[in-house]
Structures are given as structure tokens and as C-alpha cells.
Scaffold this active site. Structure first.
Site, PDB file in Angstrom:
ATOM      1  N   GLU A  16       9.424  -1.285  -0.492  1.00 48.00           N
ATOM      2  CA  GLU A  16       8.745  -1.216  -1.786  1.00 48.00           C
ATOM      3  C   GLU A  16       9.654  -0.657  -2.880  1.00 48.00           C
ATOM      4  O   GLU A  16       9.169  -0.142  -3.897  1.00 48.00           O
ATOM      5  CB  GLU A  16       7.480  -0.374  -1.651  1.00 48.00           C
ATOM      6  CG  GLU A  16       6.476  -0.974  -0.692  1.00 48.00           C
ATOM      7  CD  GLU A  16       5.343  -0.031  -0.377  1.00 48.00           C
ATOM      8  OE1 GLU A  16       4.453   0.117  -1.237  1.00 48.00           O
ATOM      9  OE2 GLU A  16       5.336   0.567   0.706  1.00 48.00           O
ATOM     10  N   SER A 192       1.700  -1.630  -0.325  1.00 49.87           N
ATOM     11  CA  SER A 192       1.801  -2.763  -1.251  1.00 49.87           C
ATOM     12  C   SER A 192       1.654  -4.104  -0.536  1.00 49.87           C
ATOM     13  O   SER A 192       2.208  -5.109  -0.953  1.00 49.87           O
ATOM     14  CB  SER A 192       3.135  -2.723  -2.007  1.00 49.87           C
ATOM     15  OG  SER A 192       3.189  -1.594  -2.847  1.00 49.87           O
ATOM     16  N   GLU A 222      -6.913  -6.026  12.125  1.00 49.42           N
ATOM     17  CA  GLU A 222      -8.217  -5.750  11.523  1.00 49.42           C
ATOM     18  C   GLU A 222      -9.034  -7.021  11.413  1.00 49.42           C
ATOM     19  O   GLU A 222      -8.491  -8.106  11.147  1.00 49.42           O
ATOM     20  CB  GLU A 222      -8.064  -5.157  10.115  1.00 49.42           C
ATOM     21  CG  GLU A 222      -7.429  -3.791  10.066  1.00 49.42           C
ATOM     22  CD  GLU A 222      -7.255  -3.318   8.633  1.00 49.42           C
ATOM     23  OE1 GLU A 222      -7.666  -4.049   7.712  1.00 49.42           O
ATOM     24  OE2 GLU A 222      -6.698  -2.230   8.442  1.00 49.42           O
ATOM     25  N   ILE A 225     -13.101  -8.840   6.453  1.00 49.47           N
ATOM     26  CA  ILE A 225     -14.352  -8.429   5.831  1.00 49.47           C
ATOM     27  C   ILE A 225     -14.658  -9.355   4.664  1.00 49.47           C
ATOM     28  O   ILE A 225     -13.830  -9.550   3.775  1.00 49.47           O
ATOM     29  CB  ILE A 225     -14.265  -6.976   5.311  1.00 49.47           C
ATOM     30  CG1 ILE A 225     -13.917  -6.009   6.451  1.00 49.47           C
ATOM     31  CG2 ILE A 225     -15.565  -6.571   4.632  1.00 49.47           C
ATOM     32  CD1 ILE A 225     -14.954  -5.936   7.538  1.00 49.47           C
ATOM     33  N   SER A 326      -1.161  -1.552 -12.850  1.00 51.26           N
ATOM     34  CA  SER A 326      -1.700  -0.833 -11.697  1.00 51.26           C
ATOM     35  C   SER A 326      -3.112  -0.307 -11.953  1.00 51.26           C
ATOM     36  O   SER A 326      -3.452   0.124 -13.061  1.00 51.26           O
ATOM     37  CB  SER A 326      -0.787   0.328 -11.318  1.00 51.26           C
ATOM     38  OG  SER A 326       0.449  -0.145 -10.850  1.00 51.26           O
TER      39      SER A 326
END
Length: 353
Positions: A16, A192, A222, A225, A326
Site C-alpha cells: 500500500e 486497501s 469469507e 454478504i 477517502s
């Protein structure tokens, strides 16, 4: 009134690095100059530390590294120094520092390593401490703590890349059975959205594990969702405040690195399109998780709100992005705290703790 000397660290040895340069430019340009003297200390991708005195416009491109006025410099872990050691040929000088703002995203900056150095140096610094930073950065550790505290999150699993390569079919079978497709595959220690893949079948899942394994030896899986991507910002030490909620509407299939920093088409909706009671639930959960994880100073908390209204914590970000696009500064700006005032508050909380 004597000004406060604040060192802004930027760059760093992580995937990053470029994001850090963008954030640092924005932070340096907006810190109140009537209250703070700013010292710019950059870290190259190779890990070289340089005192930089040039223009902030050279940061995002990386051109700052070529400035002929750069001097080798580093923060000393010796508490009696309380600052930066600058090398001038065969001699050295010391720049005393009151507070450090580590605008360093990802490994070697957000994971407790830099926080450990600054703790040894006994220099106040922005953000969470060593242990909290490490736990929040490591998705596997963080998820174990959230599970123990019964904070809702996506179903998940993990593997070590060495264990995976010794018996890949067993790992893939287990993950497919537990989570079902599509599956998000993430390096445990990266931010990120670096190294993250959304896998829709066995072939993509296999490739995704290898991609994540390039960034970390621990890999987290995961479930996907379906719902809104919601973020809120937390600010403070013992009695933190929580911003309003914002919503991410990504231009790509999910909010990946490209959608965050490159494409420029992702929409940020502030406030989020949520019923008031649901927004309050998100904010209350954010504050609870902030304290549970030992956060200090600032953290952005990322959530999902499922179609049935279930609030699920995605992850904390202890050094969130501070670029012009951001969410963290935008959320507090929407709450009536301008960017420069927000940075002043963040630095003040660092000095208090």
C-alpha cells in the site's frame, strides 16, 4: 505560543506504499500550520528512511525519492533522543519530535511494528497502540476476538499457505462446504483490498489462494454478504465519538483496490441510505468494537447491512485512508468537523494518550 513539532511518516515497505503517498500529501497540506511545524520522513519501498523537505506535489508519483536535498534519517528507539537522527555526511543532528503521525497503510506501518518503535522511543503517536494495531491488522486474530464477543460478522475460515499446499483438496473441500460460493479470499495481513479475490468456483478459488499467499502466509475465507456496504469513523481515546454512516456503492463487483483508488467511479453516499435505528445500531456496534479491540485515536469501522437488516462488522482500519476521496475525513466533514480541525483533534488525542 510555541509550535508543536509533528513528524509525518509516509511511504513504507508494503503493498500500500502508493496509497500512503496520496494520504500523506493530503495530511501534510491540511495540518494547521499556525499550530504545527511539520517534519516529513519518507520510507522507500526498499526500506530506506529519508528526511524530505521538498514540495508535497512530488509525493504521489514517488519523485520525492530523487530530491537531491534528501538526507538519510531515522527515528531513534533511544528514549533520550526523542526524535529523528539525521545523517549529514560524517556528522549527525537530532530533530526533537513532539508527536508522530504514521500515515503508513498496511504491513510495517499499520500492524504494530511502527507502533512498537515509537513506543520504545517514548514519542506520542497518532492511532492505536502496538497490540491493538497488530490484532486489527490480522484478520484471523480480529475475527476470533469478534466471535468471542458475539459481534455479528460473515462466516469465515482460514488456512496457512504451507498447510494448504500440503493438502489443498482438503482445505478447498472444507471451505466450499462451510461457506458456499461466491467466496472472498483475503491475505490475513493486508489492507486497501490488496490481494483480495472473489471466487465463484473451484478454479477461481485455487487461483485466489495463490494470489492471497503472495501477500501473507495466513489466508482468510469469507462468505459473500448481500447487502449494503456501510462505513463509519471513530475518533477519540477513552470516550470516542462516532460519525454518521456512509455507504459505498462500488463501480466494480466489489470494493477492490481499483474501485477505491484508480477507477474514480465508486460512489460515496453520506449519510448512508439507512433507517435511523439501523444507522444507530451500526454506530453503537462500531463504538463497542473500538473499545473491545483496544483502539485509540482513530479507526474506521466497515460494516455490511444485510437485506434482512442484520448488521455485520466487516473489519476495522486503524490507519484509514486520508486521500481526497477517502471516507474517514468525509464522514466527519459531514458531521461538521472540517478536515484541518479533524487532523488537529487526531494529533491532540495522540499527545493526550
Amino acid at each position: 505560543m510555541k509550535k508543536i513539532t509533528a513528524a509525518v511518516l509516509f511511504g513504507g515497505v508494503s503493498s500500500e506504499h502508493e496509497v500512503s503517498l496520496q494520504s500523506a500529501k493530503s495530511v501534510i497540506e491540511n495540518i494547521p500550520k499556525d499550530k504545527y511545524d511539520i517534519v516529513m520522513l519518507g520510507i522507500t519501498k526498499a526500506g530506506r528512511w529519508l528526511l524530505y523537505s521538498g514540495d508535497t506535489s512530488a509525493l504521489p508519483s514517488g519523485e520525492w525519492e530523487k530530491d537531491p536535498n534528501n538526507k538519510p534519517a531515522f527515528i531513534s528507539p533511544d528514549a533520550s533522543v526523542h526524535g529523528i537522527v539525521v545523517q549529514n555526511g560524517t556528522s549527525t543532528e537530532i530533530i526533537k519530535i513532539d508527536v508522530v503521525f504514521p500515515v503508513l497503510h498496511g504491513a510495517n506501518g499499520e500492524d504494530g511494528t511502527m507502533q512498537g518503535l515509537l513506543t520504545l522511543a517514548q514519542i506520542p503517536f497518532v492511532g492505536c497502540g502496538c497490540a491493538s494495531s497488530a490484532v486489527c491488522m490480522d484478520k484471523m486474530f480480529e475475527k476470533c476476538i469478534l466471535d468471542a464477543a458475539k459481534i455479528n460478522q460473515a462466516k469465515w475460515d482460514y488456512t496457512d499457505i504451507t498447510d494448504y499446499r500440503s493438502n489443498p483438496e482438503s482445505v478447498l473441500d472444507r471451505v466450499e462446504k462451510r461457506l458456499g460460493y461466491p467466496i472472498f479470499v483475503k491475505p490475513a495481513n493486508a489492507g486497501s483490498s490488496v490481494g483480495i479475490t472473489k471466487a465463484h468456483n473451484r478454479a477461481e478459488l485455487t487461483a485466489a489462494v495463490e494470489t492471497a499467499g503472495k501477500h501473507d502466509r495466513k489466508i482468510v475465507f469469507e462468505e459473500t454478504i448481500k447487502g449494503q456496504e456501510i462505513e463509519c469513523a471513530v475518533l477519540g481515546n477513552d470516550d470516542p465519538i462516532v460519525s454518521c454512516c456512509g455507504e459505498i456503492i462500488p463501480c466494480n463487483e466489489f470494493y477492490d483496490y481499483d474501485a477505491k483508488y484508480l477507477a474514480g467511479r465508486t460512489k460515496l453516499q453520506i449519510p448512508a441510505n439507512l433507517p435511523e435505528e439501523k444507522a444507530n445500531e451500526v454506530r453503537e456496534t462500531a463504538k463497542r468494537a473500538y473499545k473491545l479491540l483496544g483502539c485509540r485515536g482513530l479507526t474506521r469501522m466497515d460494516f455490511f447491512v444485510r437485506e434482512d437488516g442484520t448488521v455485520m462488522l466487516n473489519e476495522p482500519n486503524t490507519i484509514p485512508g486520508f486521500t481526497s476521496i477517502s471516507m474517514y475525513p468525509k464522514l466527519f466533514e459531514a458531521c461538521g468537523i472540517p478536515y484541518s480541525e479533524l487532523l488537529d483533534r487526531i494529533l491532540t488525542y495522540a499527545l493526550e494518550k
